[in-house]
Scaffold this motif. Structure first.
Motif, PDB file in Angstrom:
ATOM      1  N   ALA A 118       0.843  -1.189   0.000  1.00  0.00           N
ATOM      2  CA  ALA A 118       0.000   0.000   0.000  1.00  0.00           C
ATOM      3  C   ALA A 118       0.884   1.246   0.000  1.00  0.00           C
ATOM      4  O   ALA A 118       1.875   1.323   0.732  1.00  0.00           O
ATOM      5  CB  ALA A 118      -0.915  -0.002   1.218  1.00  0.00           C
ATOM      6  N   GLU A 119       0.532   2.211  -0.821  1.00  0.00           N
ATOM      7  CA  GLU A 119       1.286   3.465  -0.891  1.00  0.00           C
ATOM      8  C   GLU A 119       1.172   4.241   0.414  1.00  0.00           C
ATOM      9  O   GLU A 119       2.096   4.941   0.821  1.00  0.00           O
ATOM     10  CB  GLU A 119       0.725   4.304  -2.046  1.00  0.00           C
ATOM     11  N   ALA A 120       0.053   4.068   1.099  1.00  0.00           N
ATOM     12  CA  ALA A 120      -0.136   4.761   2.377  1.00  0.00           C
ATOM     13  C   ALA A 120       0.875   4.301   3.409  1.00  0.00           C
ATOM     14  O   ALA A 120       1.360   5.089   4.225  1.00  0.00           O
ATOM     15  CB  ALA A 120      -1.546   4.523   2.894  1.00  0.00           C
ATOM     16  N   ARG A 121       1.227   2.994   3.386  1.00  0.00           N
ATOM     17  CA  ARG A 121       2.210   2.499   4.351  1.00  0.00           C
ATOM     18  C   ARG A 121       3.589   3.093   4.075  1.00  0.00           C
ATOM     19  O   ARG A 121       4.350   3.383   4.996  1.00  0.00           O
ATOM     20  CB  ARG A 121       2.260   0.968   4.308  1.00  0.00           C
ATOM     21  N   ALA A 122       3.918   3.264   2.787  1.00  0.00           N
ATOM     22  CA  ALA A 122       5.207   3.873   2.430  1.00  0.00           C
ATOM     23  C   ALA A 122       5.260   5.325   2.891  1.00  0.00           C
ATOM     24  O   ALA A 122       6.288   5.799   3.401  1.00  0.00           O
ATOM     25  CB  ALA A 122       5.424   3.784   0.916  1.00  0.00           C
ATOM     26  N   THR A 123       4.139   6.026   2.714  1.00  0.00           N
ATOM     27  CA  THR A 123       4.087   7.424   3.151  1.00  0.00           C
ATOM     28  C   THR A 123       4.229   7.514   4.662  1.00  0.00           C
ATOM     29  O   THR A 123       4.971   8.360   5.191  1.00  0.00           O
ATOM     30  CB  THR A 123       2.767   8.064   2.712  1.00  0.00           C
ATOM     31  N   GLN A 124       3.532   6.631   5.381  1.00  0.00           N
ATOM     32  CA  GLN A 124       3.613   6.624   6.833  1.00  0.00           C
ATOM     33  C   GLN A 124       5.036   6.326   7.302  1.00  0.00           C
ATOM     34  O   GLN A 124       5.533   6.925   8.265  1.00  0.00           O
ATOM     35  CB  GLN A 124       2.642   5.579   7.409  1.00  0.00           C
ATOM     36  N   ALA A 125       5.711   5.406   6.577  1.00  0.00           N
ATOM     37  CA  ALA A 125       7.083   5.058   6.937  1.00  0.00           C
ATOM     38  C   ALA A 125       8.019   6.265   6.778  1.00  0.00           C
ATOM     39  O   ALA A 125       8.916   6.489   7.603  1.00  0.00           O
ATOM     40  CB  ALA A 125       7.576   3.892   6.096  1.00  0.00           C
ATOM     41  N   MET A 126       7.810   7.072   5.730  1.00  0.00           N
ATOM     42  CA  MET A 126       8.645   8.260   5.534  1.00  0.00           C
ATOM     43  C   MET A 126       8.376   9.303   6.611  1.00  0.00           C
ATOM     44  O   MET A 126       9.300   9.992   7.065  1.00  0.00           O
ATOM     45  CB  MET A 126       8.374   8.861   4.152  1.00  0.00           C
ATOM     46  N   ILE A 127       7.111   9.415   7.032  1.00  0.00           N
ATOM     47  CA  ILE A 127       6.784  10.338   8.123  1.00  0.00           C
ATOM     48  C   ILE A 127       7.514   9.928   9.392  1.00  0.00           C
ATOM     49  O   ILE A 127       8.071  10.764  10.119  1.00  0.00           O
ATOM     50  CB  ILE A 127       5.268  10.386   8.356  1.00  0.00           C
ATOM     51  N   GLU A 128       7.557   8.617   9.660  1.00  0.00           N
ATOM     52  CA  GLU A 128       8.245   8.117  10.851  1.00  0.00           C
ATOM     53  C   GLU A 128       9.744   8.368  10.769  1.00  0.00           C
ATOM     54  O   GLU A 128      10.398   8.622  11.794  1.00  0.00           O
ATOM     55  CB  GLU A 128       7.939   6.632  11.029  1.00  0.00           C
ATOM     56  N   VAL A 129      10.302   8.329   9.552  1.00  0.00           N
ATOM     57  CA  VAL A 129      11.718   8.667   9.376  1.00  0.00           C
ATOM     58  C   VAL A 129      11.963  10.124   9.754  1.00  0.00           C
ATOM     59  O   VAL A 129      12.918  10.455  10.471  1.00  0.00           O
ATOM     60  CB  VAL A 129      12.180   8.411   7.930  1.00  0.00           C
ATOM     61  N   ASN A 130      11.093  11.004   9.271  1.00  0.00           N
ATOM     62  CA  ASN A 130      11.255  12.429   9.574  1.00  0.00           C
ATOM     63  C   ASN A 130      11.111  12.703  11.070  1.00  0.00           C
ATOM     64  O   ASN A 130      11.825  13.540  11.640  1.00  0.00           O
ATOM     65  CB  ASN A 130      10.232  13.245   8.790  1.00  0.00           C
ATOM     66  N   VAL A 131      10.169  11.997  11.712  1.00  0.00           N
ATOM     67  CA  VAL A 131      10.007  12.143  13.160  1.00  0.00           C
ATOM     68  C   VAL A 131      11.276  11.677  13.872  1.00  0.00           C
ATOM     69  O   VAL A 131      11.765  12.331  14.813  1.00  0.00           O
ATOM     70  CB  VAL A 131       8.780  11.357  13.650  1.00  0.00           C
ATOM     71  N   ALA A 132      11.837  10.565  13.423  1.00  0.00           N
ATOM     72  CA  ALA A 132      13.049  10.031  14.038  1.00  0.00           C
ATOM     73  C   ALA A 132      14.228  10.985  13.853  1.00  0.00           C
ATOM     74  O   ALA A 132      15.055  11.154  14.754  1.00  0.00           O
ATOM     75  CB  ALA A 132      13.389   8.662  13.445  1.00  0.00           C
ATOM     76  N   LYS A 133      14.300  11.635  12.692  1.00  0.00           N
ATOM     77  CA  LYS A 133      15.366  12.616  12.459  1.00  0.00           C
ATOM     78  C   LYS A 133      15.229  13.798  13.420  1.00  0.00           C
ATOM     79  O   LYS A 133      16.235  14.314  13.932  1.00  0.00           O
ATOM     80  CB  LYS A 133      15.315  13.112  11.012  1.00  0.00           C
ATOM     81  N   ALA A 134      13.991  14.225  13.642  1.00  0.00           N
ATOM     82  CA  ALA A 134      13.763  15.331  14.566  1.00  0.00           C
ATOM     83  C   ALA A 134      14.180  14.953  15.983  1.00  0.00           C
ATOM     84  O   ALA A 134      14.750  15.762  16.728  1.00  0.00           O
ATOM     85  CB  ALA A 134      12.295  15.747  14.543  1.00  0.00           C
ATOM     86  N   VAL A 135      13.907  13.702  16.370  1.00  0.00           N
ATOM     87  CA  VAL A 135      14.304  13.236  17.702  1.00  0.00           C
ATOM     88  C   VAL A 135      15.828  13.232  17.822  1.00  0.00           C
ATOM     89  O   VAL A 135      16.386  13.642  18.846  1.00  0.00           O
ATOM     90  CB  VAL A 135      13.722  11.838  17.983  1.00  0.00           C
ATOM     91  N   VAL A 136      16.515  12.787  16.759  1.00  0.00           N
ATOM     92  CA  VAL A 136      17.981  12.779  16.767  1.00  0.00           C
ATOM     93  C   VAL A 136      18.512  14.206  16.931  1.00  0.00           C
ATOM     94  O   VAL A 136      19.425  14.465  17.733  1.00  0.00           O
ATOM     95  CB  VAL A 136      18.540  12.151  15.473  1.00  0.00           C
TER      96      VAL A 136
END
Length: 263
Positions: free
Chosen positions: A93-111
């Motif tokens: 699902a394309e939605a899962r890929a989009t959600q995964a990229m959002i989680e990457v950006n959140v993780a970068k912000a935490v770093v």
């Protein structure tokens, strides 16, 4: 024949070139006092140490939190990469890929946040070692074991710069105008360049070094009609001490700036 210089004899008082109150930027217990009163210190020389144990723990915790956030970012990036490949193949699902990229950006912000926290903790740790901001004579005011709060404005020590040192002396407005005329200028700075100053100590001895006026007060004292001028003198041997009263001998020549005696 060379014109005679204008000579003035003035009363002066020795003043420190600079005076700095040393304060702490972190709260804690003074563990070491590294200087004794009356000692000459240089810029950057350690003066005090505040117990660093708590701050070292904070740095270690911040490093661990950063390592954890970096690991979470790598995991999020791995998931995002797999979801992206699945989406490209049409098997996810394309939605899962989009959600995964959002989680990457959140993780970068935490770093980024944890990196800032680590820098803050390291800065606090560095500040447990308090150093001299100017060169001069130091006078500690606290002893080992003292609890000092950063917000309390506690003065840990005072540093007085005495080489070079200032001598303040009063000049009447009339003598100032005479000096400007003798120097052939209307600029106090140009006049200062043509003045040779020497000092007579309370013992009657002539001080070994010559000085130069640096700046003057902006107003005439209404009660005395005098302006204050501050001159700078070398003081390598500490002969001049703040508060000492001296006689200031001022000689000003007309024409080009005079050649000063060796300092």
């Amino acid at each position: 024949m060379a014109a005679e210089p204008l000579n003035l004899t003035l009363d002066g008082v020795v003043e420190p070139r600079a005076r700095v109150a040393v304060a702490n930027q972190v709260t804690g217990i003074v563990s070491r006092v590294l200087v004794v009163s009356g000692r000459q210190v240089e810029i950057g020389e350690p003066l005090f140490e505040i117990d660093a144990a708590e701050f070292e723990i904070d740095v270690a915790a911040a490093k661990a939190a950063l390592d954890e956030s970096i690991a979470q970012l790598r995991l999020a990036e791995d998931v995002a990469e797999r979801q992206s490949r699945l989406a490209e193949r049409g098997s996810g699902a394309e939605a899962r890929a989009t959600q995964a990229m959002i989680e990457v950006n959140v993780a970068k912000a935490v770093v980024a946040r944890q990196e800032s926290a680590l820098r803050r903790a390291e800065l606090a740790l560095r500040r447990t070692r308090i150093v001299a901001s100017i060169a001069g004579i130091v006078r500690p005011r606290v002893a080992p074991g003292a609890f000092v709060e950063a917000e309390a404005g506690t003065v840990l020590a005072e540093i007085v710069q005495t080489d070079p040192i200032l001598v303040g002396y009063s000049v009447s407005y009339e003598d100032r105008q005479r000096s400007l005329k003798k120097a052939g200028t209307t600029s106090a700075r140009d006049m200062f360049d043509k003045i040779v100053l020497s000092l007579v100590l309370p013992s009657g001895e002539t001080y070994a070094h010559h000085g130069q006026p640096k700046f003057e007060s902006a107003e005439v004292d209404r009660s005395t009609g005098m302006l204050t001028t501050w001159a700078e003198f070398p003081n390598p041997d500490g002969v001049l001490v703040p508060g000492l009263t001296v006689q200031v001998l001022s000689a000003i020549h007309s024409g080009p700036p005079s050649t000063r005696a060796a300092q």
